[in-house]
Design a protein around this motif. Structure first.
Motif, mmCIF file in Angstrom:
data_model
loop_
_atom_site.group_PDB
_atom_site.id
_atom_site.type_symbol
_atom_site.label_atom_id
_atom_site.label_comp_id
_atom_site.label_asym_id
_atom_site.label_seq_id
_atom_site.Cartn_x
_atom_site.Cartn_y
_atom_site.Cartn_z
ATOM 1 N N THR A 11 4.678 28.516 -13.468
ATOM 2 C CA THR A 11 4.158 28.919 -12.162
ATOM 3 C C THR A 11 3.298 27.835 -11.522
ATOM 4 N N GLN A 13 2.584 23.762 -10.135
ATOM 5 C CA GLN A 13 3.274 22.930 -9.148
ATOM 6 C C GLN A 13 4.469 22.194 -9.750
ATOM 7 N N HIS A 16 7.171 24.756 -11.305
ATOM 8 C CA HIS A 16 7.946 25.415 -10.251
ATOM 9 C C HIS A 16 9.154 24.567 -9.860
ATOM 10 N N VAL A 34 4.612 31.932 -19.141
ATOM 11 C CA VAL A 34 3.681 32.097 -18.018
ATOM 12 C C VAL A 34 2.515 32.990 -18.430
ATOM 13 N N ASN A 36 0.869 34.766 -15.878
ATOM 14 C CA ASN A 36 0.934 35.876 -14.932
ATOM 15 C C ASN A 36 2.334 35.949 -14.320
ATOM 16 N N PRO A 37 3.201 36.837 -14.810
ATOM 17 C CA PRO A 37 4.570 36.936 -14.292
ATOM 18 C C PRO A 37 4.637 37.271 -12.799
ATOM 19 N N LYS A 39 3.256 35.805 -10.490
ATOM 20 C CA LYS A 39 3.269 34.561 -9.718
ATOM 21 C C LYS A 39 4.647 33.897 -9.657
ATOM 22 N N LEU A 40 5.607 34.414 -10.388
ATOM 23 C CA LEU A 40 6.938 33.804 -10.392
ATOM 24 C C LEU A 40 7.604 33.993 -9.035
ATOM 25 N N THR A 41 8.085 32.899 -8.461
ATOM 26 C CA THR A 41 8.777 32.980 -7.173
ATOM 27 C C THR A 41 10.265 32.734 -7.332
ATOM 28 N N HIS A 42 10.708 32.432 -8.538
ATOM 29 C CA HIS A 42 12.118 32.218 -8.807
ATOM 30 C C HIS A 42 12.612 33.342 -9.698
ATOM 31 N N TYR A 47 11.230 35.571 -19.455
ATOM 32 C CA TYR A 47 9.938 34.907 -19.512
ATOM 33 C C TYR A 47 9.149 35.509 -20.656
ATOM 34 N N ARG A 49 5.050 36.148 -22.104
ATOM 35 C CA ARG A 49 3.651 36.182 -21.691
ATOM 36 C C ARG A 49 2.804 36.324 -22.948
#
Length: 53
Positions: A11, A13, A16, A34, A36-37, A39-42, A47, A49
């Motif tokens: 998550t 820069q 990503h 990750v 915090n799941p 925050k995933l934008t894809h 994943y 945790r």
């Protein structure tokens, strides 16, 4: 045999863009580590945790 790819900090820069690039290249067995799941934008296949599964 295909290799599984683990991306830590997915998550962030760099993470990503790395995940986007791996997806664009057709890699399907990508696991994202990750904190915090939310925050995933894809759209990851999987994943983890707080530890690997």
């Amino acid at each position: 045999m295909k290799n599984r790819i683990l991306v830590t900090g997915a998550t962030g820069q760099v993470g990503h863009y790395l995940v986007r690039s791996l997806q664009a290249q057709g890699h399907e067995d990508v696991v994202l580590a990750v904190r915090n799941p939310a925050k995933l934008t894809h759209s990851p296949l999987s994943y983890c945790r707080n530890g690997l599964r």
